[in-house]
Design a protein around this motif. Structure first.
Motif, PDB file in Angstrom:
ATOM      1  N   LYS A  69       0.822  -1.209   0.000  1.00  0.00           N
ATOM      2  CA  LYS A  69       0.000   0.000   0.000  1.00  0.00           C
ATOM      3  C   LYS A  69       0.863   1.268   0.000  1.00  0.00           C
ATOM      4  O   LYS A  69       0.657   2.178  -0.801  1.00  0.00           O
ATOM      5  CB  LYS A  69      -0.930   0.009   1.232  1.00  0.00           C
ATOM      6  N   SER A  70       1.835   1.292   0.905  1.00  0.00           N
ATOM      7  CA  SER A  70       2.700   2.473   0.978  1.00  0.00           C
ATOM      8  C   SER A  70       3.522   2.613  -0.296  1.00  0.00           C
ATOM      9  O   SER A  70       3.742   3.725  -0.785  1.00  0.00           O
ATOM     10  CB  SER A  70       3.636   2.378   2.179  1.00  0.00           C
ATOM     11  N   THR A  71       3.962   1.489  -0.818  1.00  0.00           N
ATOM     12  CA  THR A  71       4.725   1.515  -2.061  1.00  0.00           C
ATOM     13  C   THR A  71       3.907   2.192  -3.159  1.00  0.00           C
ATOM     14  O   THR A  71       4.402   3.055  -3.886  1.00  0.00           O
ATOM     15  CB  THR A  71       5.090   0.071  -2.469  1.00  0.00           C
ATOM     16  N   ALA A 187      -2.987  10.061   1.470  1.00  0.00           N
ATOM     17  CA  ALA A 187      -3.022   9.882   2.916  1.00  0.00           C
ATOM     18  C   ALA A 187      -2.708   8.428   3.232  1.00  0.00           C
ATOM     19  O   ALA A 187      -3.479   7.531   2.907  1.00  0.00           O
ATOM     20  CB  ALA A 187      -4.392  10.271   3.456  1.00  0.00           C
ATOM     21  N   ASP A 188      -1.525   8.212   3.836  1.00  0.00           N
ATOM     22  CA  ASP A 188      -1.113   6.848   4.161  1.00  0.00           C
ATOM     23  C   ASP A 188      -1.479   6.562   5.619  1.00  0.00           C
ATOM     24  O   ASP A 188      -0.808   7.017   6.532  1.00  0.00           O
ATOM     25  CB  ASP A 188       0.396   6.692   3.937  1.00  0.00           C
ATOM     26  N   GLU A 189      -2.576   5.851   5.813  1.00  0.00           N
ATOM     27  CA  GLU A 189      -3.119   5.553   7.147  1.00  0.00           C
ATOM     28  C   GLU A 189      -3.224   6.823   8.000  1.00  0.00           C
ATOM     29  O   GLU A 189      -2.606   6.927   9.055  1.00  0.00           O
ATOM     30  CB  GLU A 189      -2.266   4.485   7.841  1.00  0.00           C
ATOM     31  N   PRO A 190      -4.005   7.775   7.560  1.00  0.00           N
ATOM     32  CA  PRO A 190      -4.066   9.070   8.255  1.00  0.00           C
ATOM     33  C   PRO A 190      -4.621   8.954   9.667  1.00  0.00           C
ATOM     34  O   PRO A 190      -4.333   9.799  10.501  1.00  0.00           O
ATOM     35  CB  PRO A 190      -4.990   9.910   7.374  1.00  0.00           C
TER      36      PRO A 190
END
Ligand SMILES: Nc1ncnc2c1ncn2[C@@H]1O[C@H](COP(=O)(O)OP(=O)(O)O)[C@@H](O)[C@H]1O
Ligand SMILES: [Mg+2]
Lengths: 259, 436
Positions: A69-71, A187-190
């Protein structure tokens, strides 16, 4: 079921002029792969992803930890480049851009919201927001102050991050992401580090931004947060499962109003 | 924003910055001290080496065939030509006149003396000198050119009584004749009237380790009166501040093109100064005394070589220390770098921030280092060249400040450059991911 096998489903968005969903895609991936050369051989963090996101869409990216996901978010944010495949942001092929052009592009087009906030510890909330202005073009204190008022932190502008709660820090992070009015918010796991009350505040802010026409790509574990998005892209072991658009788009073009 | 960012981040990581700052401070302290000493050391060493005598000797041209260069053997007073004492004032007028630091004319004479009237006469060498002569802006004479001469009592006092003369006696001669300070003895009146007698009063006894230990030293005027040659000088020793000899110094100026000759003439080589003395005083031959001149140049060269080495080593060490301190300092801040990259900051603008921080540190540490180094130079100078009268404030050389600060900047920037470049090469997405 990978995207390479399945044609991306287009929503009921094709407008009367006949343009397709891909034509108004603000983010378009074609067979995008990102591999890392690790100690124990090559790790495929993201494999052969093909999908597109249209302007004003709110997409939730879900999947277990380590699924890429972050990638994916970092690739869309031009912080990273694909090992293979084509990635277009705003109809520009990122591969054709130099590193400097990519920096400029990122400053103009992308606003990042991080799970860990990534605020500069020795700068006040206001200065943290102004930092984004500084690297984009010019600082404007009044505007930065207005952005903090907008996220409900008008009375905390001169506090440094250690004097703010997690929810407040995340709101500073959101104000910073928005200050240059970028079309795309990543937004990465905001809400990953926030309690329920603060999650609610952030969720409301994101809804507000979505109403104002921002394209939002949001990584989340939380089903409730994911439910706010119009579309969900599920990842597993670096593979994309594309979900159809869940409802009609509110708007295709975000408003030009500043926050 | 840039300055706000710079000032705020500068105040962070005090321990690491202190470490790098102290390294720069020590390096610049050493360099300042070395440079300050190097610029004043020429004068100081010249003063020290002046102990070994004059570096130019002047004598009448007519003696060319008879007298060896720098020879100390003096011919009988009757033989050879004289220079004129009154013409020595012309030494001040030559191009490098201000570099002349000492002048000592001599007039030798053979004198017959006796312990008291009626005793058998013995022949001794006597030499007339300046002792404390007002020359231009300074006082000079035999004692300044021979600082190793050790005197008990005082130098000869210019004569007030025409029937007696004040003299200094060499230590051996004094022992032989049993003379003590304040004693009197009998000397021949003049060379032309061998039977006339004068009383001599011993003003002092001198120990030189040379010929003078067996001689009588008297004022130049008394020697002239004795010889019967007014204004006469047999030989002049000159001490001058010179540029160390190099190949160009040794060329024959008359073989040079006018332009080259001009350059040669305007450099303070001992040869050029000797040449100018020959021009200024008719009938004079002037030669440099090689031995002293060269050893002075060699010592200077070796000392300044050593100083450069120390300076370079100090700066190199500072560079490594800065590099080590900055490596950890920047590694600790890679999260900030990742965040700035995500905001669209170019590598250049981030590098500028970190270099500015290193530069600010260098500016502060370099300035303090300059002050400390100047103090160190004053202290070292006072210890090495004890009592030569060079004031401590002479070591605070303002032109060194920009030089030293520039060196500090180079060290700080070169030292932090590897870690800054490494940090910027790191993948921002990796940094942001790991910085949980
Ligand atoms: N810089 C990297 N080097 C090597 N492997 C990496 C790197 N970044 C991510 N990975 C690997 O890629 C996979 C996906 O990581 P990531 O995108 O962070 O997953 P998620 O955000 O979904 O938890 C993981 O297996 C992770 O170990
Ligand atoms: Mg992640």
């Amino acid at each position: 079921m990978t995207v390479s096998e399945v044609k991306v489903v287009t929503g009921p968005l094709a407008d009367p002029t006949g343009s397709t969903r891909d034509d108004c895609a603000v983010i378009a991936l074609k067979h995008v792969t990102r591999e890392y050369a690790g100690h124990g051989g090559v790790v495929r963090a993201l494999g052969d992803a093909t999908f597109s996101i249209v302007a004003g869409e709110w997409v939730a990216i879900t999947g277990p930890s380590g699924s890429g996901k972050s990638t994916l978010v970092n690739l869309i944010g031009c912080l990273d480049r694909p090992t293979a495949g084509e990635l277009k942001i705003d109809n520009v092929d990122t591969a054709s851009m130099s590193a400097t052009e990519l920096d400029r592009f990122r400053a103009d087009k992308i606003g990042f919201i991080f799970q860990q906030f990534h605020l500069i510890p020795y700068l006040s909330a206001l200065e943290n927001v102004m930092l984004a202005q500084y690297f984009h073009s010019m600082t404007d204190e009044a505007e930065a102050r207005a952005a903090l008022v907008r996220v409900g932190l008008g009375d905390r502008v001169s506090h440094v991050p250690s004097e703010l709660s997690g929810g407040e820090q995340q709101r500073v992070c959101i104000a910073r992401a928005l200050i240059n009015n970028p079309p795309i918010l990543l937004a990465d796991e905001p809400t990953g580090n926030l309690d329920a009350a603060n999650q609610k505040i952030v969720a409301e802010l994101l809804q507000d931004l979505h109403r104002n026409g921002h394209t939002i790509v949001m990584v989340t574990h939380d089903p409730e947060m994911a439910g706010l998005a119009q579309r969900r892209i599920a990842l597993s072991h670096g593979q994309v499962f594309c979900h159809p658009v869940s409802g009609p788009m509110v708007t295709l073009r975000r408003s030009t109003d500043r926050l | 924003m840039f300055f706000r960012l710079l000032m705020e981040s500068f105040r962070r990581q005090r321990r690491r910055k202190m470490l790098a700052g102290v390294a720069i401070l020590l390096g610049t302290t050493a360099v300042t001290a070395m440079l300050a000493l190097a610029t004043t050391i020429g004068d100081r060493i010249h003063k020290e080496l002046a102990v070994y005598g004059a570096n130019i000797v002047v004598y009448p041209k007519a003696d060319l065939l008879d007298v060896k260069v720098g020879g100390v053997d003096l011919k009988p007073a009757s033989g050879g030509a004289y220079l004129k004492e009154s013409e020595l004032a012309k030494l001040k007028t030559i191009f490098w006149g201000n570099n002349i630091t000492g002048v000592s004319p001599e007039l030798p004479a053979l004198m017959a003396i006796a312990r008291k009237a009626g005793d058998p006469l013995i022949a001794v060498n006597a030499v007339g000198y300046w002792f404390d002569h007002d020359f231009n802006t300074f006082k000079t004479g035999a004692p300044t050119l021979h600082p190793w001469w050790r005197l008990e009592g005082s130098w000869p006092i210019p004569r007030s009584n025409p029937d007696s003369r004040s003299v200094v006696v060499g230590t051996n001669l004094a022992k032989k004749l049993g003379l003590k300070i304040g004693d009197t003895f009998v000397t021949q009146g003049t060379q032309s009237a061998p039977s006339s007698r004068l009383t001599a009063i011993v003003a002092g006894i001198v120990t030189t380790g040379g010929e003078e230990d067996n001689e009588i030293l008297l004022t130049l005027h008394d020697a002239q009166a004795y010889v019967g040659a007014n204004d006469a000088v047999r030989r002049v020793e000159v001490s001058a501040r010179t540029k160390p000899e190099d190949a160009f110094a040794r060329v024959d100026p008359d073989s040079l093109s006018p332009k080259q000759r001009e350059i040669w003439y305007c450099r303070p080589y001992a040869n050029s100064i000797a040449y100018q003395i020959r021009e200024a005083i008719p009938g004079a031959q002037a030669e440099q005394v090689r031995r002293v001149e060269q050893s002075e140049g060699n010592v200077l060269k070796r000392i300044s070589g050593l100083m450069w080495l120390i300076s370079a080593a100090a700066l190199l060490a500072a560079g490594f220390a800065v590099s080590a301190a900055m490596a950890t300092a920047i590694l600790e801040r890679r999260g900030e770098i990742g965040l700035m990259r995500s905001l669209g900051a170019s590598k250049g603008s981030i590098a500028l921030l970190f270099y500015a921080e290193a530069g600010l540190l260098a500016l502060i540490a370099g300035t303090i280092g300059y002050l400390l180094g100047s103090g160190l130079a004053a202290w070292l100078g006072a210890r090495i060249f004890a009592g030569d009268g060079v004031a401590a404030e002479a070591v605070l050389i303002p032109v060194l400040l920009p030089v030293v600060v520039a060196l500090a900047l180079v060290v700080a920037i070169a030292g932090s450059s590897p870690s800054i470049r490494t940090a910027l090469r790191m993948d921002p997405s990796t940094i942001l991911r790991e910085d949980a």
